[in-house]
Design a protein around this motif. Structure first.
Motif, PDB file in Angstrom:
ATOM      1  N   SER B   5       0.826  -1.210   0.000  1.00  0.00           N
ATOM      2  CA  SER B   5       0.000   0.000   0.000  1.00  0.00           C
ATOM      3  C   SER B   5       0.859   1.258   0.000  1.00  0.00           C
ATOM      4  O   SER B   5       0.445   2.278  -0.538  1.00  0.00           O
ATOM      5  N   TYR B   6       2.081   1.183   0.562  1.00  0.00           N
ATOM      6  CA  TYR B   6       2.956   2.354   0.525  1.00  0.00           C
ATOM      7  C   TYR B   6       3.259   2.738  -0.912  1.00  0.00           C
ATOM      8  O   TYR B   6       3.233   3.914  -1.275  1.00  0.00           O
ATOM      9  N   TYR B   7       3.559   1.718  -1.739  1.00  0.00           N
ATOM     10  CA  TYR B   7       3.874   2.009  -3.135  1.00  0.00           C
ATOM     11  C   TYR B   7       2.659   2.573  -3.858  1.00  0.00           C
ATOM     12  O   TYR B   7       2.768   3.466  -4.685  1.00  0.00           O
ATOM     13  N   ILE B   9       0.235   4.304  -2.544  1.00  0.00           N
ATOM     14  CA  ILE B   9       0.010   5.682  -2.110  1.00  0.00           C
ATOM     15  C   ILE B   9       1.008   6.621  -2.782  1.00  0.00           C
ATOM     16  O   ILE B   9       0.641   7.687  -3.288  1.00  0.00           O
ATOM     17  N   LEU B  10       2.281   6.201  -2.828  1.00  0.00           N
ATOM     18  CA  LEU B  10       3.307   7.021  -3.499  1.00  0.00           C
ATOM     19  C   LEU B  10       2.929   7.259  -4.947  1.00  0.00           C
ATOM     20  O   LEU B  10       2.965   8.393  -5.453  1.00  0.00           O
ATOM     21  N   ILE B  13       0.073   9.700  -5.267  1.00  0.00           N
ATOM     22  CA  ILE B  13       0.473  11.100  -5.055  1.00  0.00           C
ATOM     23  C   ILE B  13       1.149  11.653  -6.308  1.00  0.00           C
ATOM     24  O   ILE B  13       0.841  12.750  -6.779  1.00  0.00           O
ATOM     25  N   VAL B  14       2.069  10.862  -6.880  1.00  0.00           N
ATOM     26  CA  VAL B  14       2.782  11.344  -8.062  1.00  0.00           C
ATOM     27  C   VAL B  14       1.818  11.506  -9.230  1.00  0.00           C
ATOM     28  O   VAL B  14       1.886  12.483  -9.990  1.00  0.00           O
ATOM     29  N   VAL B  16      -1.432  12.163  -9.126  1.00  0.00           N
ATOM     30  CA  VAL B  16      -2.303  13.330  -8.946  1.00  0.00           C
ATOM     31  C   VAL B  16      -1.514  14.615  -9.165  1.00  0.00           C
ATOM     32  O   VAL B  16      -2.023  15.582  -9.744  1.00  0.00           O
ATOM     33  N   THR B  17      -0.229  14.612  -8.758  1.00  0.00           N
ATOM     34  CA  THR B  17       0.607  15.790  -9.032  1.00  0.00           C
ATOM     35  C   THR B  17       0.704  16.040 -10.534  1.00  0.00           C
ATOM     36  O   THR B  17       0.563  17.179 -10.998  1.00  0.00           O
ATOM     37  N   GLY B  18       0.937  14.969 -11.307  1.00  0.00           N
ATOM     38  CA  GLY B  18       1.009  15.121 -12.752  1.00  0.00           C
ATOM     39  C   GLY B  18      -0.296  15.599 -13.345  1.00  0.00           C
ATOM     40  O   GLY B  18      -0.332  16.444 -14.246  1.00  0.00           O
ATOM     41  N   VAL B  20      -2.637  17.390 -11.834  1.00  0.00           N
ATOM     42  CA  VAL B  20      -2.811  18.811 -11.509  1.00  0.00           C
ATOM     43  C   VAL B  20      -1.937  19.658 -12.423  1.00  0.00           C
ATOM     44  O   VAL B  20      -2.358  20.712 -12.919  1.00  0.00           O
ATOM     45  N   LEU B  37       5.323  12.502 -15.635  1.00  0.00           N
ATOM     46  CA  LEU B  37       5.130  12.181 -14.213  1.00  0.00           C
ATOM     47  C   LEU B  37       4.066  11.103 -14.054  1.00  0.00           C
ATOM     48  O   LEU B  37       4.250  10.139 -13.298  1.00  0.00           O
ATOM     49  N   ASN B  40       5.334   7.736 -15.072  1.00  0.00           N
ATOM     50  CA  ASN B  40       6.235   7.175 -14.061  1.00  0.00           C
ATOM     51  C   ASN B  40       5.469   6.643 -12.858  1.00  0.00           C
ATOM     52  O   ASN B  40       5.875   5.643 -12.263  1.00  0.00           O
ATOM     53  N   ILE B  44       5.787   2.842 -11.364  1.00  0.00           N
ATOM     54  CA  ILE B  44       6.081   2.448  -9.982  1.00  0.00           C
ATOM     55  C   ILE B  44       5.078   1.393  -9.523  1.00  0.00           C
ATOM     56  O   ILE B  44       5.435   0.368  -8.938  1.00  0.00           O
TER      57      ILE B  44
END
Lengths: 173, 100
Positions: B5-7, B9-10, B13-14, B16-18, B20, B37, B40, B44
């Motif tokens: 789940s950590y991966y 979530i990471l 986040i990346v 959603v950043t892309g 936005v 982004l 990538n 991941i």
């Protein structure tokens, strides 16, 4: 130890990806994307995907990003206003969606029991190396997609040459 | 062993950043970088699940994503150069020929 590496890599990845979006100068954005690519490659190494880590650095950092920097310097753009006029609305929606996604990931992600690991084609063999295993799967199970990928690259190459050609439409094509 | 789940979530986040970045920036080069982004972020995810299921098919798909990213960059940058030639700008607000 592994957790420390993960948090280092993911922290830098998140920071640099935010910088890519937030920085004003396209060159700085491209450089922070470069740092992000290197840390993604490091994350791949911790995930035992050494071949992909090498390919990530060679193709992404070496080829794609250099192409970006080349075009940025070719265009020589002046600084302009960064964001669209609807930035406040977009920021509000983005923050809302991000919170929702994180809530879902956290609430669902930690409560579920581990997924069963299915067998089948492409089962990683611990005896052989990562590159050998990928090569065997790529050239047996995924041979047809591999050929399609080569066709995509050919089309992209021809398309890029045709699009960037000068006086498009004035001469005969 | 880091939880899967950590991966996820990471990667979220990346991604959603892309997303936005694609939505709010006006510079078309930054928009293409944001698409990178997002690609990538999916990579991941692919590699994390490939490690989790002990199945290299996910890594093979990252390989194909890389191919698509290279093709996208080549064609996208050619389009940017053609647009810059016609409008002398890379601001997406200037390109509204198809808008009505």
């Amino acid at each position: 130890m592994a957790l420390a590496f993960f948090f280092y890599f993911s922290g830098v990845i998140v920071l640099t990806s935010v910088l890519v979006v937030a920085l004003r100068n396209p060159i700085y954005s491209a450089i922070s994307l470069l740092i992000m690519f290197f840390h993604v490659a490091g994350l791949y190494v911790t995930l035992h995907a050494e071949f992909l880590a090498a390919v990530q650095i060679i193709v992404y950092a070496g080829a794609i990003l250099v192409l970006y920097l080349f075009v940025v310097m070719l265009l020589n753009v002046k600084r302009e206003e960064r964001y669209h006029a609807q930035f406040p609305l977009a920021a509000l929606l983005g923050v809302t969606i991000l919170t929702e996604v994180l809530m879902l990931a956290i609430l669902r992600g930690f409560s579920s029991e581990p997924l069963p690991t299915p067998g089948g084609a492409g089962q990683a063999d611990q005896a052989t190396g990562n590159t050998e295993t990928i090569g065997e799967v790529l050239y047996s199970t995924y041979l047809f997609p591999f050929e399609v990928a080569s066709l995509i690259l050919l089309v992209a190459m021809i398309g890029a040459i045709v699009l960037a050609k000068k006086n498009l439409g004035e001469h005969e094509l | 062993m880091i939880p899967l789940s950590y991966y996820v979530i990471l990667s979220a986040i990346v991604f959603v950043t892309g997303l936005v970045g694609v939505l709010i920036r006006r510079n078309i080069i930054i928009i293409l970088l944001s698409v990178e982004l997002m690609l990538n972020a999916t990579n991941i995810n692919f590699v994390a699940f490939s490690q989790y299921f002990q199945n290299v098919a996910g890594q093979v798909f990252v390989f194909f994503t890389l191919t698509v990213a290279a093709a996208e960059v080549a064609v996208g940058l050619a389009i940017i150069i053609a647009l810059y030639r016609s409008k002398s700008s890379i601001n997406v607000d200037e390109f509204q020929l198809l808008k009505w």
